[in-house]
Design a protein around this motif. Structure first.
Motif, mmCIF file in Angstrom:
data_model
loop_
_atom_site.group_PDB
_atom_site.id
_atom_site.type_symbol
_atom_site.label_atom_id
_atom_site.label_comp_id
_atom_site.label_asym_id
_atom_site.label_seq_id
_atom_site.Cartn_x
_atom_site.Cartn_y
_atom_site.Cartn_z
ATOM 1 N N PRO A 182 0.836 -1.207 0.000
ATOM 2 C CA PRO A 182 0.000 0.000 0.000
ATOM 3 C C PRO A 182 0.868 1.252 0.000
ATOM 4 O O PRO A 182 1.809 1.373 0.789
ATOM 5 N N ILE A 183 0.570 2.160 -0.896
ATOM 6 C CA ILE A 183 1.323 3.407 -0.994
ATOM 7 C C ILE A 183 0.426 4.588 -0.645
ATOM 8 O O ILE A 183 0.755 5.392 0.219
ATOM 9 N N PHE A 184 -0.685 4.691 -1.308
ATOM 10 C CA PHE A 184 -1.609 5.780 -0.999
ATOM 11 C C PHE A 184 -3.001 5.178 -0.824
ATOM 12 O O PHE A 184 -3.567 4.637 -1.768
ATOM 13 N N GLU A 185 -3.509 5.250 0.417
ATOM 14 C CA GLU A 185 -4.816 4.683 0.732
ATOM 15 C C GLU A 185 -5.803 5.739 1.204
ATOM 16 O O GLU A 185 -6.858 5.417 1.759
ATOM 17 N N GLY A 186 -5.438 6.994 1.019
ATOM 18 C CA GLY A 186 -6.343 8.066 1.450
ATOM 19 C C GLY A 186 -6.543 8.104 2.954
ATOM 20 O O GLY A 186 -7.566 8.595 3.434
ATOM 21 N N GLY A 187 -5.589 7.585 3.739
ATOM 22 C CA GLY A 187 -5.705 7.580 5.195
ATOM 23 C C GLY A 187 -6.507 6.425 5.754
ATOM 24 O O GLY A 187 -6.754 6.369 6.964
ATOM 25 N N ARG A 188 -6.931 5.482 4.899
ATOM 26 C CA ARG A 188 -7.787 4.391 5.362
ATOM 27 C C ARG A 188 -7.079 3.509 6.380
ATOM 28 O O ARG A 188 -7.649 3.147 7.409
ATOM 29 N N ARG A 194 -4.453 4.204 8.338
ATOM 30 C CA ARG A 194 -4.207 4.902 9.606
ATOM 31 C C ARG A 194 -5.499 5.048 10.407
ATOM 32 O O ARG A 194 -5.502 4.932 11.634
#
Length: 452
Positions: A314-320, A322
């Motif tokens: 995962p690189i960019f998950e839109g903050g999901r 975290r």
């Protein structure tokens, strides 16, 4: 024997045992509790929760095993004349056929699947402990309701004896009025006492009926199932209690074990949420047949296969991710707080129950002395009244005192048994959690807090 609060470890390890109610030596009580444990709907609900938790464990276990799927496809498709396929495929309409077995095996290098399994195991342990807590509570409620029914029946017997006694006094006063020794004032006072006792008996009959209905509901039967039940307090023998009750005995409570298991499940959930930040590594393989048209579908030349690793990070998950970690951490903190509250309440309940047992024991000693004095005073007042040496008012006063003491004796016998049952329930009712759970009782709050 009155227990001391939270003393040193002594010969208490086997108390209370799992079938603690048998030590009261009341066959009717034993039969009622065992019937309730077999038929109560609440326990069936708890069993269904265990089945659901076990299914979650099975799902988590499946993550450690290879997954194999079979698929087959037959598609009629026209290929574009201007695409990458030249004639004769380009511009033609053909049938594409494929059949294959596909397998995937995820390697748990970073513990995500292990954490999911640990969380499921924790929830299953909590469900099992919840079921035992429900069993202990149900057994205690049946026992206490059984004692309450015996209590109400014996109070009715006291009221019935009081009515007969007042009827005798009324007849005595009537004889004295006819002899000119008393006035109609004393007669009206004596007559008024009889219907008052009749009213008390009617109220106790209602209480007995309601208690019988409650007992029938607890054993999962209709309201008429306990109509013939008439327990007696003296037949329920109090259990010998240990001299000292250590604090760590509270760890045997099923609700404490359930709260502890939920802390462990929530902590595993935090570990799983952290592992989601790491790469996901799979081994994928496929073998089968593929062809254009039906004629060559399953021929040797149509064989196809592939095998190789697949890695995703995962690189960019839109903050999901975290947000999921924060949610799991908050759930773990709530589980720890719930465990702490459960443990505090458990210690308080045990302390309250011990104090109640002690207090009732002291009250019974004082009450026996008070009743002996009241009975003697009443007998003397009645003798003096019969001999014309005393007033009817002194008889009424002495009767009120003796009636209060007779009721008090019944109340305290019932309270002594109820307090002992409550102490047994507060100490876990014979539930035996796994040894490793007992070892973690004192330290789980600290360890769980450090994992936040």
């Amino acid at each position: 024997m009155t227990p001391q609060a939270f003393g040193a470890r002594a010969e208490w390890a086997a108390w209370p045992d799992e079938r603690w109610w048998t030590r009261f030596n009341d066959p009717h009580l034993t039969q009622l509790i065992e019937r309730a444990l077999a038929d109560n709907p609440d326990l069936r609900v708890a069993s269904s929760r265990i089945a659901r938790a076990q299914a979650a464990v099975d799902v988590a276990n499946a993550g450690f095993r290879p997954n194999v799927d079979a698929n087959a496809r037959s598609v009629r498709q026209r290929f574009s004349e201007n695409d990458i396929y030249p004639p004769p495929i380009g511009g033609a309409t053909v049938t594409l056929n494929s059949a294959a077995l596909e397998g995937r095996w995820e390697f748990d290098f970073f513990g995500r699947q292990r954490a999911a399994l640990d969380a499921a195991l924790g929830e299953r342990a909590a469900a099992l402990a919840d079921q035992q807590a429900a069993r202990v509570l149900l057994a205690a409620r049946v026992a206490q309701t059984h004692i309450e029914l015996a209590h109400a029946i014996e109070l009715r017997a006291v009221a019935q004896a009081t009515r007969e006694q007042r009827q005798r006094i009324r007849d005595l006063v009537a004889d004295r009025v006819r002899a000119g020794l008393d006035t109609r004032v004393e007669l009206r006072q004596a007559e008024g006492a009889v219907p008052q006792t009749t009213q008390d008996i009617e109220a106790l009959d209602e209480r007995i009926a309601v208690t019988r209905h409650a007992l029938a509901a607890l054993i999962g039967a209709g309201p008429d199932a306990t109509n013939d039940l008439a327990p007696v307090l003296d037949r329920v023998q109090a259990q010998p209690l240990p001299d000292a009750i250590p604090a760590d005995l509270v760890g045997r409570r099923a609700d404490v074990s359930a709260a502890r298991a939920r802390v462990e499940a929530a902590t595993a959930g935090v570990a799983g949420a952290r592992a989601a930040f790491y790469p996901n590594i799979n081994l994928a393989a496929m073998a089968g047949f593929a062809s254009v048209g039906f004629g060559d579908w399953f021929r040797a030349g149509s064989r196809t296969f592939s095998v190789g690793p697949a890695i995703s990070l995962p690189i960019f998950e839109g903050g999901r991710l975290r947000a999921a970690l924060r949610a799991q951490s908050a759930q773990a903190e709530a589980a720890v707080a719930s465990y702490d509250a459960t443990l505090i309440d458990a210690v308080r309940e045990v302390a309250d129950a011990i104090d109640a047992v002690r207090s009732v024991d002291r009250q019974q000693t004082a009450q026996r002395e008070a009743q002996a004095a009241a009975e003697s005073a009443y007998a003397l007042a009645e003798q003096r009244y019969r001999a014309g040496l005393g007033t009817f008012l002194s008889v009424l006063s002495a009767e009120t005192a003796v009636l209060t003491q007779r009721r008090g004796a019944v109340d305290l016998r019932a309270r002594a048994l109820t307090a002992q049952i409550e102490l047994i329930r507060a100490l876990g009712g014979g539930y035996q959690p796994p040894a490793q759970d007992l070892a973690r009782t004192a330290s789980i709050s600290t360890s769980a807090s450090e994992s936040r």
